[in-house]
Design a protein around this motif. Structure first.
Motif, PDB file in Angstrom:
ATOM      1  N   LEU A 407       1.129  -1.201   9.360  1.00 54.28           N
ATOM      2  CA  LEU A 407      -0.090  -1.368  10.173  1.00 54.28           C
ATOM      3  C   LEU A 407      -0.250  -0.250  11.199  1.00 54.28           C
ATOM      4  CD1 LEU A 407      -0.717  -5.175  10.812  1.00 54.28           C
ATOM      5  CD2 LEU A 407      -1.768  -3.608   9.178  1.00 54.28           C
ATOM      6  N   GLU A 408       0.892   0.252  11.675  1.00 49.98           N
ATOM      7  CA  GLU A 408       0.786   1.391  12.603  1.00 49.98           C
ATOM      8  C   GLU A 408       0.086   2.564  11.933  1.00 49.98           C
ATOM      9  OE1 GLU A 408       4.755   2.220  13.963  1.00 49.98           O
ATOM     10  OE2 GLU A 408       4.856   0.278  15.004  1.00 49.98           O
ATOM     11  N   ARG A 409       0.264   2.683  10.627  1.00 52.03           N
ATOM     12  CA  ARG A 409      -0.426   3.754   9.871  1.00 52.03           C
ATOM     13  C   ARG A 409      -1.748   3.259   9.300  1.00 52.03           C
ATOM     14  NH1 ARG A 409       4.437   3.698   7.081  1.00 52.03           N
ATOM     15  NH2 ARG A 409       3.404   2.998   5.171  1.00 52.03           N
ATOM     16  N   ASN A 410      -2.174   2.076   9.730  1.00 51.26           N
ATOM     17  CA  ASN A 410      -3.407   1.465   9.216  1.00 51.26           C
ATOM     18  C   ASN A 410      -3.321   1.212   7.710  1.00 51.26           C
ATOM     19  OD1 ASN A 410      -5.945   0.351   9.777  1.00 51.26           O
ATOM     20  ND2 ASN A 410      -6.985   2.166   8.924  1.00 51.26           N
ATOM     21  N   SER A 411      -2.154   0.732   7.254  1.00 49.39           N
ATOM     22  CA  SER A 411      -2.066   0.462   5.816  1.00 49.39           C
ATOM     23  C   SER A 411      -1.264  -0.806   5.503  1.00 49.39           C
ATOM     24  CB  SER A 411      -1.472   1.674   5.081  1.00 49.39           C
ATOM     25  OG  SER A 411      -0.073   1.573   5.050  1.00 49.39           O
ATOM     26  N   THR A 426      -5.988   0.420   2.949  1.00 47.54           N
ATOM     27  CA  THR A 426      -6.291   0.079   4.346  1.00 47.54           C
ATOM     28  C   THR A 426      -6.519  -1.426   4.445  1.00 47.54           C
ATOM     29  OG1 THR A 426      -8.653   0.298   3.996  1.00 47.54           O
ATOM     30  CG2 THR A 426      -7.451   2.299   4.700  1.00 47.54           C
TER      31      THR A 426
END
Ligand code: P5A
Length: 456
Positions: A407-411, A426
């Motif tokens: 989630l930190e990488r938006n994934s 995403t």
């Protein structure tokens, strides 16, 4: 369904009593629990699969024009004495006495009972053709119950019974069931090959077993390689003359080892495939065997009594659960075909208690529910590794893995159990996936064959 509200008693260790992979995996995935030899309780996950298989069988019987009824499990001995099978059936039949000392039995099959229904109500050829089926528990006191639900003592069968005026009409009924079986098994992504068979205690002179391929199968089978073509069984229409269709299939060589004669085999060795298989269905035409013995006749077109021509048609509904696993698994566990999967999608929250993963997981779960997807939300406190292993073990076709690092990488990760493909997508794409209807698929971009990296 939230895993925290579910009952999924998975086993870490391989149960010692299980000799074949489907039995092992059904126990490990918390699908069944043995009650006594060859008799099982079905736990929530197992029952869900059983019910899905049952529903596919039901829909295809209905499409073929058969009518659903429900006959009891306990039958009176008299009708079996009338047909002459009461003594013949021997020790395989579980016999009981009621409080009035009347002989009863737990039905191993229902030819007599359905003939009794038919003779009470069907008096004229005008009521024909008729095909009645039910999906009901059977009991056969098998000498060697084994392999879990594959050879049980108590097992769920779909059994249909056709009644016709003439052998020609009975053949039409037989052909319809033949085609409906091909359709039924194709919906479960199984290659089920019809093979000429012996009729055993059911009787009659025409019979086909439907055999699915699996290395652990009890029967050796020989067949033409064209049976493995995936487009063999499509769009057969019941309103057409089915005789040429059936002919096309029965011409394409397929025999169990009992019937295969290597020296007289009509096909070229390079076209012959030898494999092992599991019998999941069996159909019979036995003419007037039961109607004669039990006086089940109708008045024919000239007003004279005519004995009914009958066939019976069985599918091993509970055996199919094991059979599908035998045909579709890997070292990690079960790989359910989507049509029978207990849940189509799992959302795996790798870190419950983390605000971001909780929020997204819940949103995705709700989106899936409101779009009619059967999803399992793993909100449990298990370790990330254990969660991922459980989802593979229980064979959920689509898995969305939500972890804090991703989630930190938006994934998040979308995983397809059958192909092993994993895509980083995403949260928005995951939401679209959960909101989509119809057949789900991997997004074209970002697919890799790598394993999901460890969480956290
Ligand atoms: C056909 C329907 C019959 O009993 N009478 C009614 C006919 N046929 S059969 O071949 O004996 O059984 C039909 C299917 O039931 C499954 N089956 C079993 N499944 C689990 N455990 C068992 N002990 C068992 N015995 C039979 C098989 O799939 C079989 O094809």
């Amino acid at each position: 369904m939230k895993l925290s509200n579910y009952f999924l008693p998975v086993l870490k260790e391989n149960p010692k009593e299980a000799q074949i992979v489907s039995h092992r995996l059904m126990l490990r995935a918390g699908m069944i629990q043995q009650s006594s030899a060859g008799i099982y309780s079905w736990l929530p996950l197992g029952l869900k699969v059983l019910s899905k298989i049952e529903q596919i069988v039901r829909e295809e019987q209905d499409n073929a024009g058969a009518l659903e009824i429900k006959m009891p499990t306990i039958q009176p001995a008299e009708i079996w004495q009338e047909s002459g099978r009461y003594d013949d059936y021997g020790l395989e039949m579980l016999r009981v006495k009621d409080r009035h000392e009347r002989d009863m039995l737990y039905g191993p099959t229902n030819e007599e009972q359905v003939t009794d229904i038919c003779r009470s109500h069907v008096k004229s050829y005008r009521a024909l053709p008729l095909n009645l089926y039910h999906i009901q528990w059977k009991f056969r006191d098998e000498v060697r119950p084994r392999f879990g639900v594959m050879r049980g003592r108590e097992f769920l069968m779909k059994d249909a019974y056709s009644f016709d005026l003439t052998p020609e009409d009975a053949r039409v009924a037989y052909n319809k069931m033949f085609v409906s079986y091909l359709k039924t098994f194709a919906r479960m992504e199984l290659t089920a090959i019809p093979m000429e068979a012996d009729t055993g205690p059911i009787g009659g002179d025409m019979s086909h077993e439907f055999i699915i391929l699996a290395d652990t199968g009890e029967s050796g089978v020989f067949f033409h390689k064209d049976w493995l073509k995936t487009d063999l069984i499509t769009n057969i229409d019941y309103s057409a003359d089915l005789e040429p269709v059936i002919h096309k299939f029965t011409e394409l060589y397929a025999r169990t080892d009992e019937k295969h004669e290597p020296d007289n085999c009509p096909i070229k060795p390079e076209d012959l495939v030898e494999k092992r298989g599991i019998e999941v269905g069996h159909i019979f035409y036995f003419g007037t065997k039961y109607s004669k013995a039990m006086a089940a006749s109708v008045s024919g077109t000239d007003g004279k009594p005519v004995d009914l021509h009958m066939g019976s048609y069985g599918i091993g509904v509970s055996r199919l659960v094991g059979g599908i696993i035998e045909a579709s698994h890997d070292e990690k566990g079960i790989i359910w075909p989507e049509a029978v999967a207990p849940f189509k999608i799992a959302i795996v929250n790798l870190k419950p208690g983390n605000v971001a993963t909780d929020e997204l997981s819940e949103t995705l779960y709700q989106a899936g529910l409101s779009n009619g997807h059967d999803c399992l939300y793993d909100d449990s406190k298990d370790s990330a590794g254990a969660k991922l292993a459980t989802m593979d073990l229980i064979g959920i076709p689509w898995q969305i893995v939500v972890g804090p690092r991703g989630l930190e990488r938006n994934s998040v990760e979308l995983k397809h159990r059958k192909s092993g493909s994993v895509a980083e997508i995403t949260p928005e794409m995951a939401h679209d996936f959960m909101s989509g209807q119809g057949r789900l698929s991997m997004p074209e971009a970002d697919i890799s064959e790598k394993d999901i990296p460890d969480a956290n």
